[in-house]
Motif scaffolding. Sequence first.
Motif, mmCIF file in Angstrom:
data_model
loop_
_atom_site.group_PDB
_atom_site.id
_atom_site.type_symbol
_atom_site.label_atom_id
_atom_site.label_comp_id
_atom_site.label_asym_id
_atom_site.label_seq_id
_atom_site.Cartn_x
_atom_site.Cartn_y
_atom_site.Cartn_z
ATOM 1 N N ARG A 746 0.837 -1.203 0.000
ATOM 2 C CA ARG A 746 0.000 0.000 0.000
ATOM 3 C C ARG A 746 0.876 1.260 0.000
ATOM 4 N NH1 ARG A 746 -5.266 0.872 1.302
ATOM 5 N NH2 ARG A 746 -5.467 -1.272 2.020
ATOM 6 N N VAL A 747 1.920 1.250 0.831
ATOM 7 C CA VAL A 747 2.813 2.410 0.896
ATOM 8 C C VAL A 747 3.522 2.618 -0.437
ATOM 9 C CG1 VAL A 747 4.841 3.371 2.034
ATOM 10 C CG2 VAL A 747 3.119 2.151 3.372
ATOM 11 N N ALA A 749 2.448 1.751 -3.344
ATOM 12 C CA ALA A 749 1.474 2.261 -4.319
ATOM 13 C C ALA A 749 1.328 3.774 -4.173
ATOM 14 C CB ALA A 749 0.134 1.561 -4.130
ATOM 15 N N GLN A 750 1.240 4.235 -2.923
ATOM 16 C CA GLN A 750 1.130 5.676 -2.705
ATOM 17 C C GLN A 750 2.399 6.397 -3.165
ATOM 18 O OE1 GLN A 750 0.348 5.877 1.478
ATOM 19 N NE2 GLN A 750 -1.782 5.192 1.305
ATOM 20 N N LEU A 751 3.556 5.816 -2.871
ATOM 21 C CA LEU A 751 4.819 6.429 -3.276
ATOM 22 C C LEU A 751 4.923 6.516 -4.796
ATOM 23 C CD1 LEU A 751 7.638 7.468 -2.376
ATOM 24 C CD2 LEU A 751 8.438 5.120 -2.573
ATOM 25 N N TYR A 753 2.495 6.500 -6.977
ATOM 26 C CA TYR A 753 1.504 7.461 -7.471
ATOM 27 C C TYR A 753 2.028 8.895 -7.301
ATOM 28 C CZ TYR A 753 -2.955 9.909 -7.972
ATOM 29 O OH TYR A 753 -3.952 10.763 -8.378
ATOM 30 N N SER A 754 2.631 9.179 -6.124
ATOM 31 C CA SER A 754 3.183 10.512 -5.874
ATOM 32 C C SER A 754 4.305 10.821 -6.862
ATOM 33 C CB SER A 754 3.700 10.593 -4.432
ATOM 34 O OG SER A 754 4.417 11.793 -4.216
ATOM 35 N N ILE A 797 5.534 9.757 2.982
ATOM 36 C CA ILE A 797 4.818 8.514 2.688
ATOM 37 C C ILE A 797 5.613 7.290 3.129
ATOM 38 C CG2 ILE A 797 3.991 7.044 0.792
ATOM 39 C CD1 ILE A 797 3.270 9.640 -0.694
ATOM 40 N N TYR A 798 6.916 7.276 2.837
ATOM 41 C CA TYR A 798 7.682 6.033 2.976
ATOM 42 C C TYR A 798 8.615 6.005 4.187
ATOM 43 C CZ TYR A 798 10.287 1.899 1.509
ATOM 44 O OH TYR A 798 10.845 0.657 1.445
#
Length: 1427
Positions: A746-747, A749-751, A753-754, A797-798
């Motif tokens: 999940r993390v 994926a967010q990274l 995307y950012s 995020i990470y």
Amino acid sequence: MAIASVKRGSFRIYLQLFVLLTSFASFCDAGVSCDSDQFCQDLYNTADTVCLSTTKECSNPFQKGCLRAKGIKGYSEKVRVCTSADESATSTKTNSSSGDDGNDEIDYCQAPDFPYPEIRIHNADWASSQILAWIYQIVLVEILDVPATVGLTSETAKLNGFYSTNNTLEYSQEAYPWGALQKANEKMFSGNNCENTNDPCVHIFPEVWNGQIDQWQNSENTGVIDQTSSNGIVFKPSLMIPKKTAGEFPSLSLFYGLQGDQNRRVLAEMFKKPTSWVDYCETVSLNNCSAPDSTAARYPAQDEKLLYFLEGSYTGYFLATDKNNCVASDNLDDCHGYLVGPTCNFSAYIDSQIYWNDIGLKLDGPVGSRSSYLYKSMLEIWKAANATGSHVMMWWWTTSIEAQAFGNSSYSPQMIQLPQPSLQCLANRPTLAERCSDNPVERRGNPLGACDQEYTPLQRVMASSVNQMNALVPEVDRSPAVGMLTALQVSEFDIVDIIQKMLADGEDQIENNAREAVCDWVAGHIDELEEIIPPNFPKRLTRVFEFGDLHYVAQAMAGLVGLSTLACIFLTYKYRETKTMIFAQPTFIQLILIGFCLVCVAAFMLAVVPRDQICLSIKWLEVLGLTIQLVPIMIKTAALNQLISSSKKQQMVNINQRSLLRKVTMWMAVVVSCLIAWTVTDPPKVAEYRSPSRDDPSEVIIDRECKSEELGWEIVQSSMELVLLFICAILAFQSRKLASVVNESRVLAQLIYSHFLFVILRVLVTAFDLLDLFSGDIIPILASFNHSFDTLFAMCIYILPKIIKAMYEPEKYIPKVTTESPSTRGLKKDPSLKVLICTANMGNAAPTKESMENWIPTDGACFHVTPLAGAAKELKKGYFDIIVIGMQESTWARNNAKGSVRKEVKKEEKLSEEDILNALDQHDSAALRMMVHDIVGSEYTQIVEELRGQMRLSIWASVNIEQDINSVKISGANTGIGNVLANKGGIVATIDYKTTRLTFISAHLAAHEGENYYKNRLQNIRSILKEGKTSDLSSKLDVTMTSHHMFLLGDLNFRTKFEDEDLPHEECVNRAMSLVDFKDYEGLYMYDELQKGLKDGDLLHNFETLPCNFPPTFKLEREPGFVYKSQRTPSYTDRIVFKSADGFRSHVKPLAYEPCADFVTSDHKPIRGAFALLPSGEARARIVPGKLILKMAQIEASNLPVADASGKADPYLMLMWEGVDLMPHNMSFRDKLRRYYNGQFWPRTSYRSRTLDPVWDEDLIHVEAETPMVRKGSFLYVVVVDHDRVGKDDFMCGTTLSLWDLCQEGTKTHDMDIPLTKDGTLCGRVKFKLYIGFPQGRNPTRASARRGSVNLTRIKNFFDVSHRDEDDEDFYPVPHNQGHLSSSDRAKSALIPTEKWRAEQTEKQSREVLTSMFGNGTRPPQKNIVK
């Protein structure tokens, strides 16, 4: 356009110019001597000049610019453009009246705004050409902002230019270097210019005479130069005689008075041969100039021999030769007079004019086949004629600066009129090649060409490259130099005007006035000069790029994010041993953070003024930073996915960090290779875009940004980032089934995307740039913000969640191997603690389980260990409570077959946290841990596991005592190269078992044999003890003072050292082997360095080691048994030494000490030692009935170590304690403040200045406590500290006292004389009287009830040490001590004492103590004490 018109046919102006060079040449290369700046400034009436220390001459007052110095409107504040000659133009001041000295860079110019090519102007070797060159340079540099220099080479340009630092006037060495024009063309078209070469290279000849017509026509035909143009000067060279000669012989002014035999005798008698100084002395002087005469004052020096005149030394001489005597000559044609003429490269037709006009004169100079004279020599000859009153005839020209020196004097030059020139005559003149021919017939040429020289306009020659390059550059960058110089003309009248100003103050001031005269002429004609400036020049540059508020905001943003990244790196390192960080892999987290830092640096650099280096650095930082961010994530996620795959195959594998880092390195190598290719083929550079303003044609708009010539590399960069993001997205999807502790899908994926959003934004910014939607300074600002926010979002995020979790769970993760089944050994009944200490040098080889089992006893059973004499009972049965395992050289290459531990798991079983942590292990720690666990069994738990370089220390505790271990502290020190490398050093682990503190140090000391290596080992031990602090009490105390029991184990590397130091190595080996073969281990042990060092006090004061009654453990073959290698002397390198605190030696009993012969994977044999310890538990605690008082007096120390650079120290003594609650008596306000801020205050003496033997005879340390509890582990620490006025005070040495043992003797004054130690080494002694008293205090019953920890029976037995537990007998062989009380008093002390008895005892004891401490109850007088 002509600056001044010329009235043709006028002779007056031409006849004014000749003779000045005769007085000028002697000092044209020298400046004005000076002794201070003020002298120069007064001389030139300006502050823009100094006295140069190198030459002691005044510097150029016009170095900042002519028009600026003259204050011309529009130029008074203008800074001229710099030229290549200004690069090293510095002025070194001498000591002046102002007192300034040193080197001062003069800020007198600025870089040109436009890329105009620099113009190099040739100054030739005569005055009018030099004047024109300076005028051209001023006009170009100050009016048109075009860089221009004067000179033939880069070196001469620094001396000959108008702006030269040295205020000298120097001519060129060549008149017409035509090859230099071709060199200028070659340099210009190859992308360089004349400033980049020291070869002759010029663009302009400002003055060319008609005698060079063949050369310039040839150069025009070959394209070397453009068509010549007039420079405005009209000149007429001719034969000239002094005014005196013309007055005496008027007929000589016309060629008719020179022709024929009737005039030959006159010419021969009048014009004698000029004689050089050396010729005069050798041929004319009667004494060879050994004595002065009217002509020569002395014999010439070597560099003066060829001079024809030297003021004050040689007046010159005109010699009458045989050729001057026509009467004595048989043939009238053989007699003649002497003519002075220049070399053939001058526009002179002397041979033709003299021969065909039948003039009885000849050239007889020393130069060339033409028998001519050097230019300098001609000047000297005219001066010699003036000095001696002699007649002279010389070829000269009209527009020469030299004529003004004689003005209307008798030696002002007068022209001789030859036949009038005609077109026919001009066409038949000899060419340059004919004039320079060795054949006299060729030099004479055609008789039709023997006429006089005409009035000729001088030409200006310009290299063709100047105009051609102008046509190749954009219109906004075209130089105005060609148009300006073509229109600029300076007449001979202007030259005369300048020359007259140069001579205004006399001949000796020519150099002072030369630049002033030229500058005055330019300043006086500024309006006329501005009229001929090409249209729309000079141009004005308007830069779009301006450093504004947005740049500061972008820099601040990048800096803030960068600092946050550095803080995260620090926190990651700080919490690297927490479980959260171990799961996240701190090495990879730090790599990612380094990538963030690189991007932040790139963001910061985007907001600064761009330069080529910055542009290239930005691209490297961007690409490397973004790659380092994504590649480690990609590699780590792929490895975790492999872990899932392995678990499905019922196998467990290690994630080899080295392998992962190699993959990261391979990716980075590919990226770096691409960056290198980018740098080599098309590096990003500052690209300037210039365009004319729509409103003002003289204004040029400039925009600049970082770009490569091709867009392809930018596309490759963005494509690579998108590919990495795509791969990371796939891996994140695959990792969704990982355990939650490592599941980052999940993390990730967010990274991703950012990152993807910010890549798209960057592409949009590039598109806006291509479409010119924003100005050039906005684009890098947008890119900077893009990088900063991209990094910030990615970090939030990470990274930050992991750091926050680690901060909330900061406990260090210690891998444990436990079992779920309960202990089968029951509760521990034996009060002693059995400790097994094992140490081995692993030889950088992975051990086999068989070898480990021969070293570490199976199941921790005691019977596997061979007991010492008298210890068989303790080891006959039972198990060890603590197993300490120290390893050295315990790293080895990873091997999937041996270095990995695989275990079968159920197919449906999910990976546990422990499985993942073991997989993430990078140093085979998990493999070793599981191997040891398999050996010792499930009854043990690992409580310490520490790796430092190649050293390991692990401690295993029985599950029966694990709950009694209160704390574990770990420290260490590196003693490898520079005390940085961890191949040598030590690991320090301190554990508290109940109230007993145990310290274990696993060490690896310096190797090799010899005295120096022995000293290195001693220093290693001191460094380990100094750095390995584990005490909570104070950082000043080392582990040797604060531990109850301490064990030093490891490869200490102490060798066998025989008494004969000169014994060869082979003999040492043979001697040691002989003792081993006879099993004389006691004899070999006598030569052991360690036991001798302990005995002699070289190291480890109060430490013990057991005798080595077994074969040496080094250096052996890797096989069973003891097979020694001959490279080293057999030695006991692997050892165990131990030490107990004051009063605790009786609590430790050695049980075993032996090597392990069947350990086969190392060239050392491990050893192990067993010890039984009696802990100091609460059973031995006592409450003092009443008050406890301690006083220290009459304190002195001796032989303290040096602590200051002066070789002395400023020591004071401090009392510290542990295990008892004491309070300083009557604390001062300052001491209370110390206690408030520091949480504790230790009483101390005043310090003594600059001494190593301090005495504190008037200081008293007084501490006390109400009904304190005193334990066996209650200690007093006597510490000597060096007082520092700046910074923290330094620990010097100290010692430990057992308060328990001191209290057993009751109220008493002890005379203490104790050695002091530091880092295990003796460092002096301390003496003092220590009073311990128990005066009347509170009701002990109340104290006991209040504390609730001990009963009245224990209070009764406090002073009676004969009262012991039954199981204490073997461990306390201390003789019974009845103390200082009588039997009746002792009986009373067992009961609650009465008030009367207490008063009696207190008075008695106080009287005795005071008498013993101070004598007769009187204290010594007080003295001044340094505080």
